[in-house]
Design a protein around this motif. Structure first.
Motif, PDB file in Angstrom:
ATOM      1  N   ALA A  54      26.699  38.466  40.182  1.00  0.00           N
ATOM      2  CA  ALA A  54      25.365  38.843  39.302  1.00  0.00           C
ATOM      3  C   ALA A  54      25.793  38.855  37.561  1.00  0.00           C
ATOM      4  O   ALA A  54      25.514  38.340  36.909  1.00  0.00           O
ATOM      5  CB  ALA A  54      24.439  40.470  39.216  1.00  0.00           C
ATOM      6  N   ALA A  55      27.391  39.513  37.301  1.00  0.00           N
ATOM      7  CA  ALA A  55      27.699  39.765  36.349  1.00  0.00           C
ATOM      8  C   ALA A  55      28.453  38.417  35.867  1.00  0.00           C
ATOM      9  O   ALA A  55      28.255  37.755  34.991  1.00  0.00           O
ATOM     10  CB  ALA A  55      28.563  40.268  36.201  1.00  0.00           C
ATOM     11  N   ALA A  56      28.753  37.425  36.854  1.00  0.00           N
ATOM     12  CA  ALA A  56      29.034  36.429  35.813  1.00  0.00           C
ATOM     13  C   ALA A  56      27.408  35.209  35.618  1.00  0.00           C
ATOM     14  O   ALA A  56      28.195  34.518  34.886  1.00  0.00           O
ATOM     15  CB  ALA A  56      30.133  35.170  37.709  1.00  0.00           C
ATOM     16  N   LEU A  73      43.063  41.078  34.500  1.00  0.00           N
ATOM     17  CA  LEU A  73      43.271  40.260  35.209  1.00  0.00           C
ATOM     18  C   LEU A  73      45.201  40.234  34.825  1.00  0.00           C
ATOM     19  O   LEU A  73      46.338  39.777  33.823  1.00  0.00           O
ATOM     20  CB  LEU A  73      43.562  38.988  35.281  1.00  0.00           C
ATOM     21  CG  LEU A  73      42.082  38.524  35.453  1.00  0.00           C
ATOM     22  CD1 LEU A  73      41.596  37.016  35.329  1.00  0.00           C
ATOM     23  CD2 LEU A  73      41.983  39.001  37.286  1.00  0.00           C
ATOM     24  N   LYS A  74      45.641  41.025  35.286  1.00  0.00           N
ATOM     25  CA  LYS A  74      47.292  41.730  34.416  1.00  0.00           C
ATOM     26  C   LYS A  74      48.242  39.981  35.535  1.00  0.00           C
ATOM     27  O   LYS A  74      49.425  39.941  34.916  1.00  0.00           O
ATOM     28  CB  LYS A  74      48.074  43.000  35.396  1.00  0.00           C
ATOM     29  CG  LYS A  74      47.100  44.367  34.974  1.00  0.00           C
ATOM     30  CD  LYS A  74      47.186  44.677  34.023  1.00  0.00           C
ATOM     31  CE  LYS A  74      46.374  45.763  33.411  1.00  0.00           C
ATOM     32  NZ  LYS A  74      46.584  46.072  32.030  1.00  0.00           N
ATOM     33  N   GLU A  75      47.713  39.826  35.878  1.00  0.00           N
ATOM     34  CA  GLU A  75      48.791  38.709  36.922  1.00  0.00           C
ATOM     35  C   GLU A  75      48.499  37.369  36.397  1.00  0.00           C
ATOM     36  O   GLU A  75      49.786  36.684  35.774  1.00  0.00           O
ATOM     37  CB  GLU A  75      48.210  38.029  38.311  1.00  0.00           C
ATOM     38  CG  GLU A  75      46.802  37.654  38.089  1.00  0.00           C
ATOM     39  CD  GLU A  75      45.301  38.781  38.952  1.00  0.00           C
ATOM     40  OE1 GLU A  75      44.579  38.140  38.572  1.00  0.00           O
ATOM     41  OE2 GLU A  75      46.179  39.693  38.239  1.00  0.00           O
ATOM     42  N   GLU A  76      47.952  37.613  35.235  1.00  0.00           N
ATOM     43  CA  GLU A  76      47.989  36.321  34.172  1.00  0.00           C
ATOM     44  C   GLU A  76      49.085  36.607  33.312  1.00  0.00           C
ATOM     45  O   GLU A  76      49.528  35.531  32.376  1.00  0.00           O
ATOM     46  CB  GLU A  76      46.625  36.190  33.375  1.00  0.00           C
ATOM     47  CG  GLU A  76      44.798  36.021  34.530  1.00  0.00           C
ATOM     48  CD  GLU A  76      45.134  34.689  34.528  1.00  0.00           C
ATOM     49  OE1 GLU A  76      45.678  33.918  33.896  1.00  0.00           O
ATOM     50  OE2 GLU A  76      44.466  34.213  34.971  1.00  0.00           O
ATOM     51  N   LYS A  93      38.017  36.715  39.169  1.00  0.00           N
ATOM     52  CA  LYS A  93      37.718  37.396  40.225  1.00  0.00           C
ATOM     53  C   LYS A  93      37.309  37.018  41.617  1.00  0.00           C
ATOM     54  O   LYS A  93      37.410  37.194  42.795  1.00  0.00           O
ATOM     55  CB  LYS A  93      37.393  38.630  39.805  1.00  0.00           C
ATOM     56  CG  LYS A  93      36.666  39.983  40.566  1.00  0.00           C
ATOM     57  CD  LYS A  93      38.181  40.529  41.211  1.00  0.00           C
ATOM     58  CE  LYS A  93      38.030  41.824  41.628  1.00  0.00           C
ATOM     59  NZ  LYS A  93      39.496  41.909  42.384  1.00  0.00           N
ATOM     60  N   ILE A  94      35.959  36.000  41.344  1.00  0.00           N
ATOM     61  CA  ILE A  94      35.720  35.328  42.084  1.00  0.00           C
ATOM     62  C   ILE A  94      36.329  34.436  42.975  1.00  0.00           C
ATOM     63  O   ILE A  94      35.938  34.295  44.370  1.00  0.00           O
ATOM     64  CB  ILE A  94      34.396  34.666  42.021  1.00  0.00           C
ATOM     65  CG1 ILE A  94      32.829  35.973  41.374  1.00  0.00           C
ATOM     66  CG2 ILE A  94      33.108  34.006  42.937  1.00  0.00           C
ATOM     67  CD1 ILE A  94      32.351  35.402  40.722  1.00  0.00           C
ATOM     68  N   ASN A 105      35.404  26.284  37.834  1.00  0.00           N
ATOM     69  CA  ASN A 105      35.592  27.674  38.819  1.00  0.00           C
ATOM     70  C   ASN A 105      37.125  27.089  39.963  1.00  0.00           C
ATOM     71  O   ASN A 105      37.932  27.638  40.273  1.00  0.00           O
ATOM     72  CB  ASN A 105      34.813  28.193  39.896  1.00  0.00           C
ATOM     73  CG  ASN A 105      33.533  28.166  38.738  1.00  0.00           C
ATOM     74  OD1 ASN A 105      33.791  28.554  37.481  1.00  0.00           O
ATOM     75  ND2 ASN A 105      32.380  28.913  39.190  1.00  0.00           N
ATOM     76  N   MET A 106      37.026  25.784  40.482  1.00  0.00           N
ATOM     77  CA  MET A 106      38.378  25.004  40.816  1.00  0.00           C
ATOM     78  C   MET A 106      39.765  25.449  40.268  1.00  0.00           C
ATOM     79  O   MET A 106      40.475  25.916  40.245  1.00  0.00           O
ATOM     80  CB  MET A 106      38.287  23.778  41.627  1.00  0.00           C
ATOM     81  CG  MET A 106      37.210  23.862  43.013  1.00  0.00           C
ATOM     82  SD  MET A 106      36.956  22.212  42.911  1.00  0.00           S
ATOM     83  CE  MET A 106      38.722  21.656  44.188  1.00  0.00           C
ATOM     84  N   ALA A 107      39.531  24.526  38.660  1.00  0.00           N
ATOM     85  CA  ALA A 107      40.589  25.035  37.763  1.00  0.00           C
ATOM     86  C   ALA A 107      41.524  26.474  37.622  1.00  0.00           C
ATOM     87  O   ALA A 107      41.917  26.599  37.805  1.00  0.00           O
ATOM     88  CB  ALA A 107      40.138  24.013  36.638  1.00  0.00           C
ATOM     89  N   VAL A 108      40.136  27.072  37.526  1.00  0.00           N
ATOM     90  CA  VAL A 108      40.477  28.804  37.107  1.00  0.00           C
ATOM     91  C   VAL A 108      41.339  29.211  38.476  1.00  0.00           C
ATOM     92  O   VAL A 108      41.951  30.372  38.288  1.00  0.00           O
ATOM     93  CB  VAL A 108      39.319  29.076  36.792  1.00  0.00           C
ATOM     94  CG1 VAL A 108      39.754  30.881  37.324  1.00  0.00           C
ATOM     95  CG2 VAL A 108      38.699  29.196  35.214  1.00  0.00           C
ATOM     96  N   ARG A 109      40.873  29.171  39.703  1.00  0.00           N
ATOM     97  CA  ARG A 109      41.424  29.661  40.601  1.00  0.00           C
ATOM     98  C   ARG A 109      42.667  28.821  40.403  1.00  0.00           C
ATOM     99  O   ARG A 109      43.952  29.328  40.797  1.00  0.00           O
ATOM    100  CB  ARG A 109      40.953  29.038  41.856  1.00  0.00           C
ATOM    101  CG  ARG A 109      39.821  29.818  42.543  1.00  0.00           C
ATOM    102  CD  ARG A 109      39.115  29.050  43.941  1.00  0.00           C
ATOM    103  NE  ARG A 109      37.722  29.810  43.389  1.00  0.00           N
ATOM    104  CZ  ARG A 109      37.691  29.820  45.221  1.00  0.00           C
ATOM    105  NH1 ARG A 109      37.302  29.494  45.860  1.00  0.00           N
ATOM    106  NH2 ARG A 109      36.004  30.396  45.321  1.00  0.00           N
ATOM    107  N   ILE A 110      42.566  27.921  40.325  1.00  0.00           N
ATOM    108  CA  ILE A 110      45.081  26.836  40.410  1.00  0.00           C
ATOM    109  C   ILE A 110      45.595  27.482  39.004  1.00  0.00           C
ATOM    110  O   ILE A 110      47.040  28.203  39.642  1.00  0.00           O
ATOM    111  CB  ILE A 110      44.161  25.512  40.400  1.00  0.00           C
ATOM    112  CG1 ILE A 110      43.784  24.983  42.072  1.00  0.00           C
ATOM    113  CG2 ILE A 110      45.672  24.890  40.482  1.00  0.00           C
ATOM    114  CD1 ILE A 110      43.029  23.633  41.717  1.00  0.00           C
TER     115      ILE A 110
END
Length: 308
Positions: free
Chosen positions: A70-72, A115-118, A172-173, A236-241
């Motif tokens: 919902a927030a997205a 997102l600490k992993e960034e 996150k999604i 969104n695929m690019a963000v995941r990768i």
């Protein structure tokens, strides 16, 4: 792993290429449609295409996940596009274009917080941001004068900040394990839901007979099926990768695509300043995407020389 990252970069470039050309379609549609009408029709069409692409229902797992979807939808579809479109009614398109292009900077800060992993933000990233923004300014203001408008400019800044939150939410999604199409469709659902109040505020009219004009029908299809459904999936695929930060940097390319397509389609001319701006944007993009490994090796070699 490298092939996967290369694919992610290709997806981001493809998405920005399409998004950078949407100004032409929007410009044509604004002759007969209000901004909120274009927004609603394009995302409804996008939702329908995503449903056709993957008709399987997304299972409900938790309210926390639903709130994230919902927030997205609220940030990436409703608020971002509404704020940008309203900003255009108060401020010059060149102002809005430059200000919204600072989204990668806000995304980097937001991702670093949530997102600490960034990873850590490197000096090269900020140097690249500054160079790219100078280039964007040269492209946008070539032959024009910048006129500040508090309302329009603040809305543009707000849109850039809102997009940074969408980027983090989409990352996150991606960790939920759903297919990109299903996840994007659920986000579209909430985005459309949050648009409904805006339809009454901005005096939305159905009047579907307007689509009897081939030019309007073609361009709403381009925005709905291409720029909305397909491009949000590829983004969104690019963000995941690649992650939220690396993907967002490609936003700098949007004004470059706009400038080039305006020459090809609208037969506008590229001035010397525009050409210089394009080179600066590309240079800033490459610098921002510079691998940390390069700097680590360079620093290690310098240390070795000192030791010797």
């Amino acid at each position: 792993m490298e092939n996967k990252k290369a694919f992610g970069h290709a997806l981001a470039i493809f998405t920005i290429f399409i998004w950078g050309t949407t100004f032409i379609s929007t410009k044509i549609l604004l002759q007969a449609f209000q901004p909120v009408e274009i927004l609603f029709f394009r995302f409804v069409m996008g939702f329908i295409l995503l449903w056709i692409m993957n008709p399987h229902r997304l299972p409900f797992k938790s309210w926390k996940q639903e709130l994230t979807f919902a927030a997205a939808g609220l940030t990436g579809m409703t608020l971002y596009y509404l704020m940008e479109n309203v900003a255009l009614t108060y401020s010059q398109a060149s102002n809005v274009g430059v200000i919204v292009s600072i989204a990668p900077v806000f995304t980097a800060i937001t991702a670093r917080i949530f997102l600490k992993e960034e990873g850590k933000l490197r000096p090269a990233f900020f140097m690249g941001c500054v160079i790219a923004l100078i280039g964007i300014s040269l492209i946008s203001f070539s032959g024009t004068t910048m006129h500040l408008n508090p309302i329009g400019d603040l809305l543009s800044v707000g849109a850039a900040i809102i997009w940074s939150f969408y980027s983090v939410l989409s990352k996150k999604i991606g960790s939920f394990g759903y297919s990109v199409v299903q996840a994007t469709r659920r986000t579209f659902f909430y985005g459309i839901l949050f648009m409904i109040p805006a339809l009454f505020i901005f005096d939305f009219k159905w009047n579907l007979t307007r689509f009897a004009t081939p030019a309007y029908l073609f361009n709403i299809f381009y925005l709905g099926l291409g720029a909305s459904a397909i491009c949000f999936v590829t983004w969104n695929m690019a963000v995941r990768i690649l992650g939220a930060i690396k993907t967002s940097v490609y936003i700098y390319l949007a004004p470059v695509v706009t400038a080039v397509t305006s020459v090809i389609i609208l037969h506008e001319k590229i001035t010397f300043l525009s050409g210089l701006g394009i080179l600066l944007v590309l240079g800033g993009l490459l610098l921002s995407e510079q691998k940390k490994k390069f700097f680590s090796i360079r620093g290690r070699k310098q240390t070795e020389n000192v030791i010797e």
